[in-house]
Design a protein around this motif. Structure first.
Motif, short mmCIF file in Angstrom:
data_model
loop_
_atom_site.label_atom_id
_atom_site.label_comp_id
_atom_site.label_asym_id
_atom_site.label_seq_id
_atom_site.Cartn_x
_atom_site.Cartn_y
_atom_site.Cartn_z
N LEU A 5 0.89 -1.15 0.00
CA LEU A 5 0.00 0.00 0.00
C LEU A 5 0.93 1.21 0.00
N VAL A 6 1.17 1.76 -1.18
CA VAL A 6 2.14 2.84 -1.36
C VAL A 6 1.44 4.18 -1.13
N ILE A 7 1.95 4.96 -0.19
CA ILE A 7 1.34 6.24 0.15
C ILE A 7 2.26 7.37 -0.32
N LEU A 8 1.70 8.27 -1.13
CA LEU A 8 2.39 9.50 -1.53
C LEU A 8 1.73 10.62 -0.76
N ALA A 9 2.51 11.38 -0.02
CA ALA A 9 1.97 12.43 0.84
C ALA A 9 2.74 13.72 0.64
N GLU A 103 7.07 10.88 1.24
CA GLU A 103 6.61 12.24 1.50
C GLU A 103 7.35 13.18 0.57
N CYS A 104 6.58 13.92 -0.21
CA CYS A 104 7.16 14.91 -1.11
C CYS A 104 7.16 16.27 -0.43
N VAL A 105 8.29 16.92 -0.46
CA VAL A 105 8.41 18.28 0.06
C VAL A 105 9.06 19.14 -1.02
N ALA A 143 3.86 16.85 11.40
CA ALA A 143 5.09 16.12 11.04
C ALA A 143 4.82 14.62 11.09
N TRP A 144 5.38 13.91 10.14
CA TRP A 144 5.25 12.46 10.10
C TRP A 144 6.16 11.83 11.14
#
Length: 170
Positions: A5-9, A103-105, A143-144
């Motif tokens: 389950l790939v999560i892009l955040a 997580e994309c920043v 924050a993660w």
């Protein structure tokens, strides 16, 4: 590839949708993105103030159906707070799927702002977010604490970021 389950955040305009689409294509995985789901709900007549959490619930239901069938899934969502993050963890645990989080920043604020101001995704029924709205969302973005790959999308071209994400998932 084992079941994932790939999560892009990340905040709007951080590059997560571009990366999610690249991963979906590379691995031939279904992609569920919150914005088109929410826009479809609005087109169906649901009030805009009632669709945010519901769009996550729909994405989770779609992901669950694929996980139940033994497939991996890519999710494209801001995931700004603990509640949706916990729901993804619980879903992955229920199906014994791994939960890679990316997580994309966009650390360069000028680049991030330019992306937002130039963005034209053409999602029917959805207006593009303003920079002021992104800044407001940033204040509520928690924050993660989960293990994850964090990619600064202002530092490298999309092809390199996709390559890093592919390595992370394999």
């Amino acid at each position: 590839m084992s079941q994932k389950l790939v999560i892009l955040a990340g905040l709007p305009g951080s590059g997560k949708s571009t990366l999610a689409e690249g991963l979906s294509r590379h691995f031939s995985l279904p992609l569920f993105s919150i914005d088109p789901i929410e826009a479809a709900m609005w087109r169906g007549g649901l009030p805009r103030d009632q669709t945010g959490i519901a769009a996550y619930a729909i994405a989770q239901a779609l992901a669950e159906e694929h996980l139940r069938l033994g497939h991996s899934v890519v999710i494209d969502a801001v995931n700004p707070v603990e509640a949706p993050r916990a729901a993804w963890r619980n879903l992955a645990a229920k199906y014994r799927a791994s939960l890679p989080i990316i997580e994309c920043v966009c650390m360069d604020e000028a680049t991030h702002r330019r992306r937002i101001e130039a963005r034209m995704r053409a999602i029917e029924g959805m207006t593009e977010i303003t920079w002021a709205e992104v800044e407001k969302r940033r204040t509520g973005y928690e924050a993660w604490t989960d293990a994850r790959l964090t990619l600064d999308t202002s530092a490298h071209p999309p092809e390199r970021l996709l390559a890093e994400a592919i390595v992370y998932l394999t």
